[in-house]
Design an enzyme around this catalytic site. Sequence first.
Site, short mmCIF file in Angstrom:
data_model
loop_
_atom_site.label_atom_id
_atom_site.label_comp_id
_atom_site.label_asym_id
_atom_site.label_seq_id
_atom_site.Cartn_x
_atom_site.Cartn_y
_atom_site.Cartn_z
N ASP A 36 0.83 -1.21 0.00
CA ASP A 36 0.00 0.00 0.00
C ASP A 36 0.86 1.26 0.00
O ASP A 36 1.94 1.29 0.61
CB ASP A 36 -0.89 -0.01 1.25
CG ASP A 36 -1.98 1.03 1.18
OD1 ASP A 36 -2.33 1.46 0.07
OD2 ASP A 36 -2.49 1.42 2.26
N GLY A 46 0.39 5.12 -4.79
CA GLY A 46 -0.18 6.35 -5.34
C GLY A 46 0.24 7.58 -4.55
O GLY A 46 0.58 8.63 -5.12
N ARG A 47 0.21 7.46 -3.22
CA ARG A 47 0.61 8.60 -2.38
C ARG A 47 2.10 8.90 -2.52
O ARG A 47 2.52 10.06 -2.49
CB ARG A 47 0.25 8.31 -0.92
CG ARG A 47 -1.24 8.52 -0.62
CD ARG A 47 -1.61 7.99 0.74
NE ARG A 47 -1.67 6.53 0.74
CZ ARG A 47 -1.49 5.78 1.81
NH1 ARG A 47 -1.19 6.34 2.96
NH2 ARG A 47 -1.59 4.48 1.73
N ARG A 100 0.35 8.47 -10.82
CA ARG A 100 0.19 7.28 -9.97
C ARG A 100 0.88 6.06 -10.58
O ARG A 100 1.38 5.20 -9.86
CB ARG A 100 -1.30 6.99 -9.75
CG ARG A 100 -1.97 8.00 -8.84
CD ARG A 100 -3.47 7.71 -8.70
NE ARG A 100 -3.72 6.41 -8.11
CZ ARG A 100 -3.79 6.18 -6.79
NH1 ARG A 100 -3.58 7.18 -5.93
NH2 ARG A 100 -4.04 4.98 -6.33
N SER A 154 -6.78 -6.10 -6.27
CA SER A 154 -7.97 -6.65 -5.63
C SER A 154 -9.16 -6.66 -6.58
O SER A 154 -9.15 -6.00 -7.64
CB SER A 154 -8.32 -5.84 -4.38
OG SER A 154 -8.94 -4.61 -4.73
N ASN A 159 -10.20 -3.16 -7.18
CA ASN A 159 -9.30 -2.24 -7.89
C ASN A 159 -9.73 -1.94 -9.32
O ASN A 159 -9.24 -0.98 -9.93
CB ASN A 159 -7.86 -2.76 -7.89
CG ASN A 159 -7.17 -2.63 -6.56
OD1 ASN A 159 -6.22 -3.36 -6.27
ND2 ASN A 159 -7.64 -1.72 -5.70
N ARG A 211 1.50 -4.46 6.64
CA ARG A 211 0.83 -3.45 5.82
C ARG A 211 1.55 -2.10 5.96
O ARG A 211 1.41 -1.43 6.98
CB ARG A 211 -0.64 -3.27 6.19
CG ARG A 211 -1.28 -2.18 5.30
CD ARG A 211 -2.77 -2.20 5.26
NE ARG A 211 -3.24 -1.30 4.19
CZ ARG A 211 -4.48 -1.26 3.74
NH1 ARG A 211 -5.39 -2.06 4.26
NH2 ARG A 211 -4.83 -0.43 2.78
#
Length: 240
Positions: A26, A29-30, A39, A71, A74, A188
């Site tokens: 995770d 994108g950030r 992204r 996922s 997604n 995570r």
Amino acid sequence: MSADHTSTLAEGSSPRPPRHIAVIMDGNGRWAKRRGLPRTAGHAAGAESFRRAAKYCRSIGVEYLTVYAFSTENWRRPEDEVAGIMRLLKKYLLEALDDLTAENTRLHFFGDLTPLPPELRKMCLDCAERSKGFTGGQVNICLNYGGRDEIVRAARRWAADGCPALDEDVFSGYLYSAGVPDPDLLIRPGGETRISNYLLWQLAYAEMYFSDVLWPDFDEREIDRAIAAYHSRDRRYGGV
């Protein structure tokens, strides 16, 4: 592994790592947004982080690494982002077989591959088939995967088999992860503290490690920190 990082795990002076580590990759994108990049650039950086993590986990003796790549939810992302992720996966698969062969590592997929572009789906199946005899460890890529969807599909398969006598072991045999031990540790990165429909059955007794570090920056030191946290836990499995 970065040149200035020497893992005590790799040296064998610390407890053995978990047998099976699962990762929710995770923050791609950030990571890109903070750098003023699209992204897709974050996903490319995340793909390199995955390659690095897979190699490092094998080097320290992790037998199974399972990563959440894409996922069932997604598909709701922008079309160009989804297409970029699929291109990255294709690029990885084109390069993967040589790496898998050199490192004697199996590649397996959890999820429904039928909605993927036909060429990509064939590449996934070919890589899994050609590496299935390798004995040096296993990387599982969760692709078009959702934990609830997996359980529903398993229940349908069990019913189609005529509803044989059922217990947890029998039901586990109908999951994508049949034959794979449950994860010992879930990692995570990215600052979120939820499991996002990931391995809902398999994570029942996993230790969970959450980090604010975004996945593209999650390097060998961060993996060591997660494993150290795992070893600090008292795993009682409901006992005392």
